[in-house]
Design an enzyme around this catalytic site. Structure first.
Site, PDB file in Angstrom:
ATOM      1  N   LYS A 175       3.670  -1.122   1.774  1.00 18.11           N
ATOM      2  CA  LYS A 175       2.666  -0.119   2.160  1.00 18.11           C
ATOM      3  C   LYS A 175       1.962  -0.520   3.460  1.00 18.11           C
ATOM      4  O   LYS A 175       1.576   0.324   4.260  1.00 18.11           O
ATOM      5  CB  LYS A 175       1.653   0.024   1.035  1.00 18.11           C
ATOM      6  N   GLN A 194       3.233 -13.833  -4.771  1.00 23.30           N
ATOM      7  CA  GLN A 194       2.714 -13.823  -6.130  1.00 23.30           C
ATOM      8  C   GLN A 194       3.892 -13.955  -7.088  1.00 23.30           C
ATOM      9  O   GLN A 194       5.050 -13.862  -6.691  1.00 23.30           O
ATOM     10  CB  GLN A 194       1.885 -12.568  -6.406  1.00 23.30           C
ATOM     11  N   HIS A 229      -3.039  -8.430  -9.109  1.00 22.84           N
ATOM     12  CA  HIS A 229      -3.596  -9.384  -8.125  1.00 22.84           C
ATOM     13  C   HIS A 229      -4.393 -10.523  -8.755  1.00 22.84           C
ATOM     14  O   HIS A 229      -4.797 -11.454  -8.071  1.00 22.84           O
ATOM     15  CB  HIS A 229      -4.399  -8.676  -7.027  1.00 22.84           C
ATOM     16  N   GLY A 237       1.054  -6.884  -1.877  1.00 21.97           N
ATOM     17  CA  GLY A 237       2.183  -6.827  -2.808  1.00 21.97           C
ATOM     18  C   GLY A 237       2.732  -5.437  -3.053  1.00 21.97           C
ATOM     19  O   GLY A 237       3.778  -5.272  -3.675  1.00 21.97           O
ATOM     20  N   LYS A 245      -5.009   5.573  -0.254  1.00 27.30           N
ATOM     21  CA  LYS A 245      -4.090   5.629  -1.396  1.00 27.30           C
ATOM     22  C   LYS A 245      -3.189   6.865  -1.319  1.00 27.30           C
ATOM     23  O   LYS A 245      -2.134   6.901  -1.938  1.00 27.30           O
ATOM     24  CB  LYS A 245      -4.875   5.686  -2.721  1.00 27.30           C
TER      25      LYS A 245
END
Length: 508
Positions: free
Chosen positions: A127, A190, A223, A115, A396
């Site tokens: 990403k 989602q 999530h 997501g 990250k």
């Protein structure tokens, strides 16, 4: 005035205050309900059912948000988990694998949380589409891993991507390139929840659109939304109908989260005959992980406690590496039948994460979120497995990206493993400064990725570039002060060095 009368009037005033609060709460819920109905009335017919599911889900979450007060855990009740509730991975691996591992694998579905956008690394779009190794993206590597499993064991393990409205369109466009791979790929979205104004607590959105003025009015609610969205998508029932029994859920940017046959075998063939409904992979904390959620024993059940839930007075204790030795990797193995049962009973309980944001125009908003691992306490016979650090390799930042692009890791069938040439299995500590934050800038500053096999620690700050075939060993600190620039020359070997000042290499 007698003590009794004082106590009585105090109780009445408290009762009056709580009654007053209750009235305000009910009025607020009514106002929000009306706003949501207005928003729903703007949905085109083909999106009506989907939007209604989303807004109903938001209303339930908002209702709980208004009911809850203060930190959601009572620190006095937190205990270390019992010894047998967190098993060492070595013990599970020692059981070996059965001959019928293919039939065990055929019970598995791999779910990747997809997501997130690449904005924190200066990239547009999902990403998962950032190149991380030899031009391969996170998604490429994931598909390669599962295809390798299916070919090796002659199985049919599907890949499911949980997209958000931010990533869905771009991801679907790219999926066509995997049509000839031996992996069936499914997607579901989602939920899309409305952000609420921090002052009025009313939705910022005025209609269902999420472009133009409304672009910032919506968000994907964390999530933890996987349970409801997976169920609502129909995929959960489809997989149960096909005889699938477990999902392996992980973040798509965790390159260490590959399918582990030993853990899967432990789930399918438990030593005591009693199956786990939920397994959380945890790993030992280092100083870099002190903020990670940890597994505790709480009211007789395993419970994930996140730093945001900890009362301020106990935050240092929570961060202590000696008291809470492990943290959640967000690699989770969950029973499909259990998700179906709990979802239908409305019995999945996850703490609400209140995430404050400031929009571009300066408006302060709140988004209400949940985390997938927080549901562990709702499942029966849950278990933690203390896995090697290699199963937690998240990307990250560009500092993480430098590690996974380097010769510290070798790539085989989509999986990264620490190079055998590195003498110690620990990952070096890498801190790249703000000049390297965006992937584009980071790539421009390295002519080639340095040799890092013998590196322990690298700090780079300021305007620094690296020539080809640079080798970094031990502890290397490179600091270019404001206005200075440092060019590390091609072929340079830096071992336990501090480089500062100005070092320009001019072409002639």
């Amino acid at each position: 005035m007698s003590r009794f009368v004082q106590d009585l009037s105090k109780a009445m005033s408290q009762d009056g205050a709580s009654q007053f609060q209750e009235v305000i709460r009910q009025e607020l819920e009514l106002s929000v309900k009306k706003e949501l109905e207005k928003i729903l009335s703007t949905a085109p017919s083909q999106e009506l059912e989907h939007t209604k599911n989303d807004l109903d889900g938001f209303r339930k979450l908002f209702h709980r948000f208004l009911q809850e007060k203060g930190p959601s855990v009572d620190w006095g009740k937190i205990q270390r988990p019992p010894e047998d509730s967190i098993q060492p991975y070595e013990k599970i691996k020692a059981k070996g694998l059965p001959d019928n591992i293919s039939s065990v694998l055929n019970k598995l579905v791999v779910v990747k949380l997809n997501g997130g956008l690449g904005t924190s690394m200066g990239c547009k779009g999902p990403k998962s589409l950032i190149g991380v190794r030899n031009e391969h993206t996170f998604l490429d590597l994931t598909v390669q891993q599962i295809e390798h499993l299916n070919k090796t064991y002659n199985t049919d393990v599907p890949l499911v991507l949980m997209n958000s409205f931010n990533t869905d369109e771009d991801t679907k466009k790219i999926l066509q390139k995997y049509n000839h791979c031996r992996v069936k790929i499914y997607t579901f979205n989602q939920s899309r929840y409305p952000r609420i104004n921090k002052e009025s607590l009313l939705p910022v959105a005025k209609d269902v659109s999420y472009s133009g003025e409304n672009a910032d009015a919506w968000y994907p609610p964390g999530h933890g939304d996987i349970y409801a969205s997976f169920y609502n998508s129909g995929l959960l029932n489809t997989f149960i109908g096909e005889g699938k029994e477990y999902i392996f859920v992980s973040n798509i940017d965790n390159l260490g989260a590959t399918v582990d046959l030993y853990i899967l075998n432990h789930l399918m063939n438990p030593p005591n005959g009693k199956r786990c409904e939920f397994v959380m992979e945890v790993t030992n904390k280092t100083r870099a992980d002190v903020k990670g959620g940890t597994l505790t024993q709480y009211e007789g059940k395993l419970r994930l406690v996140e730093i945001a839930q900890v009362p301020k007075a106990h935050v240092d204790e929570f961060k202590s590496v000696s008291k809470f030795k492990i943290f959640n990797t967000n690699n989770l193995w969950i029973s499909l039948a259990a998700v179906k049962r709990l979802q239908e009973q409305n019995a999945i309980d996850m703490e609400i994460i209140v995430n404050p944001k400031t929009l571009d125009g300066g408006l302060n908003v709140i988004q209400l979120e949940t985390a997938v691992g927080a549901a562990i306490k709702s499942f029966e016979n849950s278990l933690g497995i203390n896995v090697p650090r290699s199963r937690f390799l998240p990307v990250k930042t560009t500092s993480d990206l430098l590690l996974v692009m380097s010769n510290l890791y070798s790539l085989n069938a989509g999986s990264l493993t620490m190079s055998e040439k590195r003498e110690f299995p620990t990952v070096p500590l890498v801190k790249l400064g703000s000049s390297f934050t965006k992937v584009q800038d980071y790539l421009r500053r390295f002519e080639s990725i340095p040799d890092m096999l013998e590196l322990d620690h690298l700090t780079v700050s300021g305007d620094v570039t690296f020539g080809k075939n640079v080798s970094l060993k031990g502890t290397v600190i490179i600091i270019a002060n404001h206005g200075d620039r440092i060019d590390i020359p091609p072929g340079a070997v830096l071992e336990n060095k501090i480089v500062s000042g100005n070092l320009r290499i001019l072409d002639h």
